[in-house]
Structure formats: C-alpha cells, structure tokens
Scaffold this motif. Structure first.
Motif, mmCIF file in Angstrom:
data_model
loop_
_atom_site.group_PDB
_atom_site.id
_atom_site.type_symbol
_atom_site.label_atom_id
_atom_site.label_comp_id
_atom_site.label_asym_id
_atom_site.label_seq_id
_atom_site.Cartn_x
_atom_site.Cartn_y
_atom_site.Cartn_z
ATOM 1 N N MET A 1 0.842 -1.173 0.000
ATOM 2 C CA MET A 1 0.000 0.000 0.000
ATOM 3 C C MET A 1 0.887 1.235 0.000
ATOM 4 S SD MET A 1 -3.038 1.066 2.600
ATOM 5 C CE MET A 1 -4.402 1.630 1.634
ATOM 6 N N PHE A 2 0.420 2.271 -0.614
ATOM 7 C CA PHE A 2 1.160 3.524 -0.624
ATOM 8 C C PHE A 2 0.768 4.375 0.587
ATOM 9 C CE2 PHE A 2 1.232 2.486 -5.191
ATOM 10 C CZ PHE A 2 2.606 2.511 -5.381
ATOM 11 N N TYR A 3 1.765 5.039 1.148
ATOM 12 C CA TYR A 3 1.561 5.950 2.265
ATOM 13 C C TYR A 3 2.233 7.275 1.946
ATOM 14 C CZ TYR A 3 0.006 2.070 5.155
ATOM 15 O OH TYR A 3 -0.695 1.011 5.660
ATOM 16 N N LEU A 78 6.005 21.376 4.951
ATOM 17 C CA LEU A 78 7.207 21.793 4.239
ATOM 18 C C LEU A 78 7.738 20.733 3.288
ATOM 19 C CD1 LEU A 78 9.156 23.680 7.054
ATOM 20 C CD2 LEU A 78 7.538 24.579 5.388
ATOM 21 N N GLY A 79 7.177 19.537 3.320
ATOM 22 C CA GLY A 79 7.653 18.501 2.413
ATOM 23 C C GLY A 79 6.809 17.254 2.521
ATOM 24 N N LEU A 80 7.058 16.317 1.601
ATOM 25 C CA LEU A 80 6.295 15.070 1.607
ATOM 26 C C LEU A 80 7.090 13.956 0.967
ATOM 27 C CD1 LEU A 80 4.912 14.406 -1.465
ATOM 28 C CD2 LEU A 80 4.007 16.655 -0.931
ATOM 29 N N TYR A 81 6.757 12.746 1.351
ATOM 30 C CA TYR A 81 7.338 11.531 0.799
ATOM 31 C C TYR A 81 6.174 10.624 0.413
ATOM 32 C CZ TYR A 81 11.444 13.034 3.461
ATOM 33 O OH TYR A 81 12.479 13.763 3.989
ATOM 34 N N VAL A 82 6.325 9.876 -0.663
ATOM 35 C CA VAL A 82 5.367 8.842 -1.019
ATOM 36 C C VAL A 82 6.118 7.516 -0.935
ATOM 37 C CG1 VAL A 82 3.899 7.868 -2.831
ATOM 38 C CG2 VAL A 82 4.003 10.355 -2.497
ATOM 39 N N LEU A 83 5.603 6.605 -0.112
ATOM 40 C CA LEU A 83 6.261 5.329 0.130
ATOM 41 C C LEU A 83 5.357 4.169 -0.230
ATOM 42 C CD1 LEU A 83 7.628 6.075 3.692
ATOM 43 C CD2 LEU A 83 8.947 6.023 1.597
ATOM 44 N N ASP A 84 5.966 3.082 -0.672
ATOM 45 C CA ASP A 84 5.264 1.835 -0.891
ATOM 46 C C ASP A 84 5.646 0.914 0.255
ATOM 47 O OD1 ASP A 84 3.950 -0.382 -1.819
ATOM 48 O OD2 ASP A 84 5.194 -0.641 -3.601
ATOM 49 N N CYS A 85 4.761 0.757 1.215
ATOM 50 C CA CYS A 85 5.042 -0.020 2.422
ATOM 51 C C CYS A 85 4.086 -1.207 2.518
ATOM 52 C CB CYS A 85 4.883 0.850 3.667
ATOM 53 S SG CYS A 85 6.055 2.207 3.752
ATOM 54 N N ASP A 86 4.560 -2.248 3.172
ATOM 55 C CA ASP A 86 3.720 -3.429 3.384
ATOM 56 C C ASP A 86 2.671 -3.201 4.463
ATOM 57 O OD1 ASP A 86 5.113 -4.874 1.435
ATOM 58 O OD2 ASP A 86 6.602 -5.561 2.891
ATOM 59 N N SER A 87 2.916 -2.224 5.336
ATOM 60 C CA SER A 87 1.981 -1.986 6.430
ATOM 61 C C SER A 87 2.150 -0.562 6.946
ATOM 62 C CB SER A 87 2.243 -2.962 7.581
ATOM 63 O OG SER A 87 3.504 -2.682 8.171
ATOM 64 N N PRO A 103 14.690 15.893 14.555
ATOM 65 C CA PRO A 103 13.827 15.640 15.707
ATOM 66 C C PRO A 103 12.812 16.724 16.031
ATOM 67 C CG PRO A 103 16.054 16.139 16.441
ATOM 68 C CD PRO A 103 16.094 16.033 14.941
ATOM 69 N N THR A 104 12.947 17.911 15.473
ATOM 70 C CA THR A 104 11.968 18.951 15.753
ATOM 71 C C THR A 104 10.840 18.980 14.732
ATOM 72 O OG1 THR A 104 13.322 20.589 14.604
ATOM 73 C CG2 THR A 104 13.629 20.402 16.989
ATOM 74 N N ALA A 105 10.903 18.112 13.726
ATOM 75 C CA ALA A 105 9.836 18.031 12.732
ATOM 76 C C ALA A 105 8.699 17.141 13.243
ATOM 77 C CB ALA A 105 10.374 17.485 11.411
ATOM 78 N N VAL A 106 7.540 17.316 12.648
ATOM 79 C CA VAL A 106 6.369 16.488 12.932
ATOM 80 C C VAL A 106 6.036 15.759 11.631
ATOM 81 C CG1 VAL A 106 3.918 16.536 13.509
ATOM 82 C CG2 VAL A 106 5.495 18.110 14.646
ATOM 83 N N TYR A 107 5.772 14.461 11.722
ATOM 84 C CA TYR A 107 5.481 13.672 10.533
ATOM 85 C C TYR A 107 4.093 13.061 10.641
ATOM 86 C CZ TYR A 107 10.374 14.247 9.458
ATOM 87 O OH TYR A 107 11.592 14.801 9.170
ATOM 88 N N GLU A 108 3.259 13.352 9.668
ATOM 89 C CA GLU A 108 1.918 12.777 9.576
ATOM 90 C C GLU A 108 1.975 11.653 8.550
ATOM 91 O OE1 GLU A 108 -2.545 14.075 8.048
ATOM 92 O OE2 GLU A 108 -1.064 15.627 8.449
ATOM 93 N N ILE A 109 1.477 10.480 8.940
ATOM 94 C CA ILE A 109 1.486 9.314 8.059
ATOM 95 C C ILE A 109 0.049 9.038 7.646
ATOM 96 C CG2 ILE A 109 2.004 6.860 7.876
ATOM 97 C CD1 ILE A 109 3.702 8.703 10.602
ATOM 98 N N ARG A 110 -0.176 9.005 6.333
ATOM 99 C CA ARG A 110 -1.526 8.839 5.827
ATOM 100 C C ARG A 110 -1.559 7.844 4.676
ATOM 101 N NH1 ARG A 110 -4.985 14.223 4.438
ATOM 102 N NH2 ARG A 110 -4.431 14.959 6.474
ATOM 103 N N PRO A 111 -2.508 6.903 4.680
ATOM 104 C CA PRO A 111 -2.631 6.013 3.523
ATOM 105 C C PRO A 111 -3.054 6.822 2.292
ATOM 106 C CG PRO A 111 -4.150 5.352 5.277
ATOM 107 C CD PRO A 111 -3.486 6.609 5.722
#
Length: 126
Positions: A1-3, A78-87, A103-111
């Motif tokens: 699935m892509f995240y 400020l940026g984004l990544y698209v990943l193909d992850c198994d879970s 470490p001062t960044a915040v990361y939101e993970i969304r399917p």
C-alpha cells in the motif's frame, strides 16, 4: 500500500538555519532517501517552498486566488514523501527514521487511496 509521510515544521525555525546547518540536515535526510530508493520503497519526495510564496485557490466557481495557506497551526507543511510499504507499521518506522535526523519536525502518516505517478519530471528544480 502507498503511504504519504507529510513533513511539518515551524517554518521560521527552518528559515533561521545557516546554509551549513540546512545542508547537514539534508545530507542526513538524503541518506534515508537513498536507502528507501535502493529498497524500492520511495516514490516522489519533495521539499516545498516557503508559505510566503504560496497561494490558495478557494471559493465557488473558478474560485479566488489568495496569498498564502493561512494555516492556523504553529507548523507548516514543508515537504512530503510517497512510500510503498507493506503496512502502516513500516511507514511509521520510516517516519521515525526521518525524525531521528530531524527531531523537531512532525510527521503525519496517511494512507494514499489513489496513486497516479504521472510522467517523470526533469530534474533541476529552481
């Protein structure tokens, strides 16, 4: 699935970094990008320009273009990544890797519900 991993940060903090501090952080982040690329996990990734250069289109019909995103938050996207992850756990682990070097960044993970890779773009962003 892509995240999608959406990277948020206090923009003023990022803009206060010296060119050397920024380059050092980018070097660390690019090491993670290289690993994810070797593993066949990384799709498009982008570092976004400043919110002062952004506009927002909203309203009915053709809409109205207004300056800036006017986010009511301390952090800005400020940026984004698209990943193909198994879970989702794998996507979270990747976000933790990113956070270890920023470490001062915040990361939101969304399917991602729909992924259209589009045409390859020429490199050389300005």
């Amino acid at each position: 699935m892509f995240y999608a991993i959406l990277a948020y940060h206090v923009e003023q903090t990022v803009q206060s970094w010296t060119p050397e501090e920024d380059a050092a952080l980018m070097e660390d982040l690019l090491e993670i990008n290289a690993r994810l690329t070797r593993d066949g996990k990384l799709g498009p990734a982008a570092r976004l320009g400043g919110t002062a250069e952004a506009v927002t289109l909203r309203g009915p019909g053709d809409g109205v273009v207004i300056d800036g995103p006017f986010a009511e938050t301390k952090e800005q996207l400020l940026g984004l990544y698209v990943l193909d992850c198994d879970s989702q756990d794998e996507a979270i682990a990747t976000a933790r890797d990113l956070r270890r070097v920023n470490p001062t960044a915040v990361y939101e993970i969304r399917p991602i519900m729909l992924y259209l890779p589009g045409a390859p773009l020429a490199t050389g962003a300005k």
